[in-house]
Design an enzyme around this catalytic site. Structure first.
Site, mmCIF file in Angstrom:
data_model
loop_
_atom_site.group_PDB
_atom_site.id
_atom_site.type_symbol
_atom_site.label_atom_id
_atom_site.label_comp_id
_atom_site.label_asym_id
_atom_site.label_seq_id
_atom_site.Cartn_x
_atom_site.Cartn_y
_atom_site.Cartn_z
ATOM 1 N N GLY A 37 2.035 -2.884 -8.710
ATOM 2 C CA GLY A 37 2.993 -3.056 -7.614
ATOM 3 C C GLY A 37 3.582 -1.731 -7.158
ATOM 4 N N ASP A 41 -0.767 -1.139 2.451
ATOM 5 C CA ASP A 41 0.220 -0.163 1.957
ATOM 6 C C ASP A 41 -0.175 1.275 2.267
ATOM 7 O OD1 ASP A 41 2.106 -1.854 0.853
ATOM 8 O OD2 ASP A 41 1.243 -1.803 -1.173
ATOM 9 N N PRO A 81 0.627 3.685 -13.092
ATOM 10 C CA PRO A 81 0.000 2.508 -13.685
ATOM 11 C C PRO A 81 -0.830 1.729 -12.657
ATOM 12 C CG PRO A 81 2.314 2.634 -14.297
ATOM 13 C CD PRO A 81 2.076 3.717 -13.278
ATOM 14 N N LYS A 141 5.094 4.292 -5.187
ATOM 15 C CA LYS A 141 6.257 3.802 -4.429
ATOM 16 C C LYS A 141 6.966 2.714 -5.229
ATOM 17 C CE LYS A 141 4.523 -0.423 -2.944
ATOM 18 N NZ LYS A 141 4.956 -1.717 -3.382
HETATM 19 O O1 C5P Z 1 -4.173 -5.116 2.714
HETATM 20 P P1 C5P Z 1 -4.509 -5.267 1.265
HETATM 21 O O2 C5P Z 1 -5.981 -5.291 1.012
HETATM 22 O O3 C5P Z 1 -3.812 -4.265 0.398
HETATM 23 O O4 C5P Z 1 -3.928 -6.694 0.824
HETATM 24 C C1 C5P Z 1 -4.312 -7.312 -0.377
HETATM 25 C C2 C5P Z 1 -4.023 -8.796 -0.287
HETATM 26 O O5 C5P Z 1 -2.607 -9.019 -0.281
HETATM 27 C C3 C5P Z 1 -4.530 -9.458 0.975
HETATM 28 O O6 C5P Z 1 -5.849 -9.914 0.826
HETATM 29 C C4 C5P Z 1 -3.566 -10.629 1.121
HETATM 30 O O7 C5P Z 1 -3.945 -11.683 0.258
HETATM 31 C C5 C5P Z 1 -2.268 -10.077 0.591
HETATM 32 N N1 C5P Z 1 -1.364 -9.567 1.637
HETATM 33 C C6 C5P Z 1 -0.717 -10.463 2.478
HETATM 34 N N2 C5P Z 1 0.152 -9.976 3.434
HETATM 35 C C7 C5P Z 1 0.384 -8.643 3.544
HETATM 36 C C8 C5P Z 1 -0.254 -7.730 2.682
HETATM 37 C C9 C5P Z 1 -1.124 -8.225 1.730
HETATM 38 O O8 C5P Z 1 -0.901 -11.672 2.386
HETATM 39 N N3 C5P Z 1 1.241 -8.221 4.468
#
Ligand code: C5P
Length: 292
Positions: A99, A137, A95, A10
C-alpha cells in the site's frame, strides 16, 4: 549512460472512495505524502536491444512483467522515440504489496530518467499522462510531495507539505490484494468518510494536529478479519504516543504520526520486535527526486 534515481514510497494521509466507474475503476479522493523510504532505481543504456530488469529481491518480476519495464515500454510507445536497450536494476527498500506504491514509484523513477535522458523538453504533465497509462498511482509517483489525488488517482493538485513530524511505518507479514479489497467495498455501507477538505485546510494552516485528527482510510472499514494485525498495530502506535495512526493505500502497512523523533524511533523499534517491521521515516517534498 547510467542514471540512479530514488523511488520514494508514499503514505495515504487519507483515502476516500466516492463511487464505482463504468470502466471498473473507482473514483477516489486521497491526500498523499512522499516519504524518505525509497528504492534505488538504476537505469543503464546498453547496446543490446530490449529491456532487462533485475533486483536484489529474487521474487520481483523480471523483464516485461515488472512495472519498471512496462513504464519504459509505454514511454517509447507514447513518444515515438526509437526504443533504447535498457538494463534496469532495483535495490528494493520499500516493502512489496504494502500500500506504499513501491512498484508504481519504480515505474515513475524510470519515466523521470527517460525524460531527462531522451526528452528534456517534455512537460511534467505529459510525463504524468504517460504514467497514468502504466498504473493509477504512477502519475502521483512521478510528481511526489504532498498532493491531493482524485479520479482514478491521476488528477493531482499540489498541497502544502506535511508540517514537520516523524513517522513510524510498519508492514505486517500479511498481504492484501488491491482488486480484492476494492471488490469488498459497498459504498452505501461505508460507515464514515475522511474530512478531506478539513485536512487540506489543516495543511494550509500548517496544523499537524488538525491533519492527524483527520487521517482516515475507508478501506479499514472493509478489511476482512484475517487482517486483525492492522488494528493491533494501530493500537500499539497510539499506545506508544502517536498523535494518530492509519493504514496506507490498500494496506496492510500502518503508520503512526509523531511530533517528536524519539517516541517515533522507539515505536518503530517496538513494532520491529512485535511485527517484524518498523521503520522511522520523514515526509519529503516533490523536489526529492535525487539522492542527497
Ligand atoms: O491502476 P492499477 O493497475 O494500479 O490498479 C490496480 C487495481 O486496483 C485495478 O485493477 C482495480 O481493481 C483497482 N483500482 C480501482 N480504482 C482505482 C485504482 C485501482 O478499482 N482508482
Amino acid at each position: 549512460m547510467i542514471y540512479t534515481e530514488p523511488a520514494c514510497a508514499k503514505l495515504n494521509l487519507s483515502l476516500d472512495i466516492l463511487g464505482k466507474r463504468a470502466d471498473g475503476y473507482h473514483d477516489l479522493r486521497m491526500v498523499m505524502a512522499s516519504i524518505d523510504l525509497a528504492d534505488e532505481v538504476t537505469v543503464s543504456f546498453v547496446s543490446e536491444p530490449g529491456i532487462q530488469v533485475s533486483a536484489d529481491l529474487p521474487y520481483l518480476p523480471r523483464g516485461g512483467g515488472n512495472i519498471a519495464a512496462k513504464a519504459a515500454e509505454r514511454f517509447f510507445q507514447e513518444t515515438g522515440l526509437p526504443p533504447a536497450g535498457l538494463s534496469i536494476h532495483i535495490r528494493k527498500r520499500v516493502p512489496v504489496c504494502a500500500g506504499m506504491a513501491g512498484g508504481s514509484s519504480d515505474g515513475a523513477a524510470v519515466l523521470r530518467v527517460l525524460r531527462r535522458a531522451l526528452a528534456p523538453e517534455m512537460t511534467e504533465e505529459r510525463l504524468e499522462e504517460i504514467g497514468a497509462l502504466v498504473g493509477s498511482d504512477v502519475p502521483y509517483c512521478v510528481r511526489g510531495g504532498t498532493a491531493l489525488a482524485e479520479g482514478r488517482g491521476e488528477r493531482l493538485t499540489d498541497l502544502p507539505a506535511l508540517p514537520p513530524c516523524w513517522l513510524a511505518v510498519c508492514k505486517p507479514p500479511c498481504s492484501i490484494s488491491t482488486p480484492e479489497l476494492f471488490s469488498l467495498v459497498r459504498l452505501k455501507k461505508l460507515r464514515c468518510h475522511p474530512d478531506t477538505a478539513g485536512m487540506i485546510a489543516a495543511l494550509e494552516r500548517g496544523d499537524l494536529e488538525g491533519v492527524a485528527r483527520r487521517m482516515y482510510n475507508v478501506f479499514e472499514d472493509v478489511l476482512p478479519r484475517r487482517y486483525v494485525q492492522v488494528f493491533e498495530i494501530k493500537s500499539a502506535l497510539l499506545g506508544l504516543g502517536a498523535i494518530s495512526a492509519s493504514m496506507t493505500g490498500s494496506g496492510p502497512t500502518v503508520f503512526g504520526l509523531f511530533r517528536d523523533r524519539e517516541p517515533a524511533e522507539q515505536a518503530a523499534e517496538v513494532l520491529r520486535g512485535q511485527f517484524g517491521s518498523g521503520v522511522l521515516c520523514r515526509a519529503v517534498g516533490s523536489g526529492r527526486h535525487s539522492f542527497s
